[in-house]
Design an enzyme around this catalytic site. Structure first.
Site, mmCIF file in Angstrom:
data_model
loop_
_atom_site.group_PDB
_atom_site.id
_atom_site.type_symbol
_atom_site.label_atom_id
_atom_site.label_comp_id
_atom_site.label_asym_id
_atom_site.label_seq_id
_atom_site.Cartn_x
_atom_site.Cartn_y
_atom_site.Cartn_z
ATOM 1 C CG HIS A 16 -1.923 1.064 1.284
ATOM 2 N ND1 HIS A 16 -3.128 0.950 1.936
ATOM 3 C CD2 HIS A 16 -1.921 2.328 0.783
ATOM 4 C CE1 HIS A 16 -3.807 2.071 1.830
ATOM 5 N NE2 HIS A 16 -3.082 2.936 1.131
ATOM 6 C CG HIS A 18 -1.267 6.228 -2.483
ATOM 7 N ND1 HIS A 18 -2.422 6.042 -3.217
ATOM 8 C CD2 HIS A 18 -1.543 5.755 -1.238
ATOM 9 C CE1 HIS A 18 -3.346 5.495 -2.453
ATOM 10 N NE2 HIS A 18 -2.843 5.305 -1.241
ATOM 11 C CG HIS A 196 -7.596 3.399 -0.390
ATOM 12 N ND1 HIS A 196 -6.891 2.835 -1.402
ATOM 13 C CD2 HIS A 196 -6.717 4.180 0.308
ATOM 14 C CE1 HIS A 196 -5.629 3.263 -1.343
ATOM 15 N NE2 HIS A 196 -5.494 4.076 -0.318
ATOM 16 C CD GLU A 199 -7.565 6.545 4.692
ATOM 17 O OE1 GLU A 199 -8.062 6.540 3.553
ATOM 18 O OE2 GLU A 199 -6.485 7.129 4.967
ATOM 19 C CG ASP A 277 -1.503 5.617 2.809
ATOM 20 O OD1 ASP A 277 -1.752 5.394 1.613
ATOM 21 O OD2 ASP A 277 -2.355 6.082 3.601
ATOM 22 C CG ASP A 278 0.037 8.934 0.667
ATOM 23 O OD1 ASP A 278 0.115 8.924 -0.573
ATOM 24 O OD2 ASP A 278 -0.974 8.554 1.292
HETATM 25 N N1 HPA Z 1 -6.540 7.358 1.263
HETATM 26 C C1 HPA Z 1 -7.224 7.720 0.181
HETATM 27 N N2 HPA Z 1 -6.652 8.215 -0.900
HETATM 28 C C2 HPA Z 1 -5.332 8.364 -0.904
HETATM 29 C C3 HPA Z 1 -4.578 8.017 0.191
HETATM 30 C C4 HPA Z 1 -5.203 7.469 1.333
HETATM 31 O O1 HPA Z 1 -4.603 7.120 2.354
HETATM 32 N N3 HPA Z 1 -3.289 8.303 -0.138
HETATM 33 C C5 HPA Z 1 -3.294 8.785 -1.397
HETATM 34 N N4 HPA Z 1 -4.530 8.829 -1.866
HETATM 35 ZN ZN ZN Z 2 -3.687 4.819 0.567
#
Ligand code: HPA
Ligand code: ZN
Length: 333
Positions: A16, A18, A196, A199, A277-278
């Site tokens: 996971h 991006h 996703h 969350e 994630d990011d």
């Molecule tokens: N959630 C939803 N969209 C996203 C995320 C995330 O954590 N990171 C980049 N786009």
């Molecule tokens: Zn994500």
């Protein structure tokens, strides 16, 4: 073995990530200058100050702003290669990265330009650092299903090198059911599906992702804990959750790491994995996520190794490779 040593030695798969979220401010400024693009930040300090999020949307606004400087194939190459160097440092031996084609095609950058830059970096990393990888393209859920269909069409020339489709961006108000038809078409074309869900959105979104999108993994999914029937299904079907602990803290899904439900999920028998994630926005790459989670939740060595085993089991690599990496993980207990 202390946490740090164990985590360093552990081979890991990231499921996971991006790629646009691995954009470090230093590289963002370098590429902005190179492309003569104006960004709304004066310097790197100002960028870091803006990384003070209170929910998913406040992050996404900045994330899409940063992505605007990516224009040429080499920009996507540099972005991806920089992330792969972090993988190498953290002993991430396999990675399945997301990219958001619409973030770029909506600005007039072609699907081909972003795809080719990303792919060339992945190929170089395989050759130079032995990191294996897959690409998953995500549809932006705040856009329409019609636009997702258009993106699916644009991806067809590159289909053999894209393993799956995913769903990301603003979750609440954009349920998986909105994308049922385009996901069905993607499955017919041979793409695996992930999404996703859970969350910020409710457990109902996870049910929909499972039933309507027929996903193979749940991205985030931490709110599954609110629905016992859902949780039992996830356990029974060995459905993996790609959990992103530092992201969850930064976006206030949990107030602090000590309150994260990762350990509870793991102990209930959910196939939990750890991911970044990011990482450029959320304060750390894979090992940092492992370390902060392990410390705050007082994970045992067995649990840490299990998280890594789960990541290989839930990955889309061959059974032979899974066995190889899982044996290396087990040797560390
Ligand atoms: N959630 C939803 N969209 C996203 C995320 C995330 O954590 N990171 C980049 N786009
Ligand atoms: Zn994500």
């Amino acid at each position: 073995m202390d946490y740090e040593n164990l985590i360093k030695k552990l081979p890991k798969a990231e499921l996971h990530l991006h790629i646009e979220g691995s954009f470090e401010p230093e590289l963002m400024f370098e590429i902005a200058q190179r492309n003569k693009v104006d960004i709304r930040f004066k310097n790197i300090e100002e960028v870091r100050e803006a990384y003070n999020f209170h929910n998913l949307q406040s992050f996404l606004d900045i994330y899409y702003e940063g992505a605007k400087v990516l224009i040429k194939e080499e920009d996507f190459y540099d972005l991806t290669y920089a992330y792969l160097q972090k993988c190498h440092e953290d002993n991430v031996v396999h990675t399945e990265i997301f990219f958001d084609p619409q973030t770029h095609t909506q600005r007039g950058v072609s699907f081909e330009t972003c795809f080719l830059g990303i792919k060339r970096a992945l190929d170089d990393a395989q050759r130079e650092m032995g990191i294996s990888s897959e690409i998953i393209m995500c549809f932006l859920r705040h856009l329409s299903e019609k636009e997702a269909f258009q993106t699916l069409k644009e991806s067809l020339p590159f289909k053999d090198n894209i393993i799956g489709v995913g769903l990301d961006s603003s979750e609440v108000g954009h349920p998986p059911s909105k994308f049922q038809n385009v996901f069905q078409k993607a499955r017919e074309l041979g793409f695996v599906t992930v999404a996703h869900a859970g969350e910020e959105g409710p457990p109902e979104y996870i049910w929909e992702a499972l039933d309507l999108l027929e996903i193979k993994r749940i991205d985030h999914g931490v709110r599954s804990i609110e629905d016992e029937e859902l949780l039992q299904r996830i356990i029974k079907e060995k459905m993996a959750l790609t959990v992103c602990p530092l992201s969850n803290i930064k976006l206030r899904v949990f107030n602090k790491m000590e309150e994260h439900n990762l350990k509870t999920l793991l102990e209930k028998g959910v196939k939990v994995t750890i991911n970044s994630d990011d990482p450029a926005y959320f304060g750390g790459y894979m090992n940092q996520n492992f370390l902060e989670t392990a410390k705050a939740l007082k994970l045992t060595s067995e649990q840490i190794v299990q998280l890594s085993i789960n990541s290989f089991e839930a990955s889309f690599i061959s059974d032979a490779l899974k066995e190889k990496w899982i044996n290396q993980c087990k040797a560390l207990i």
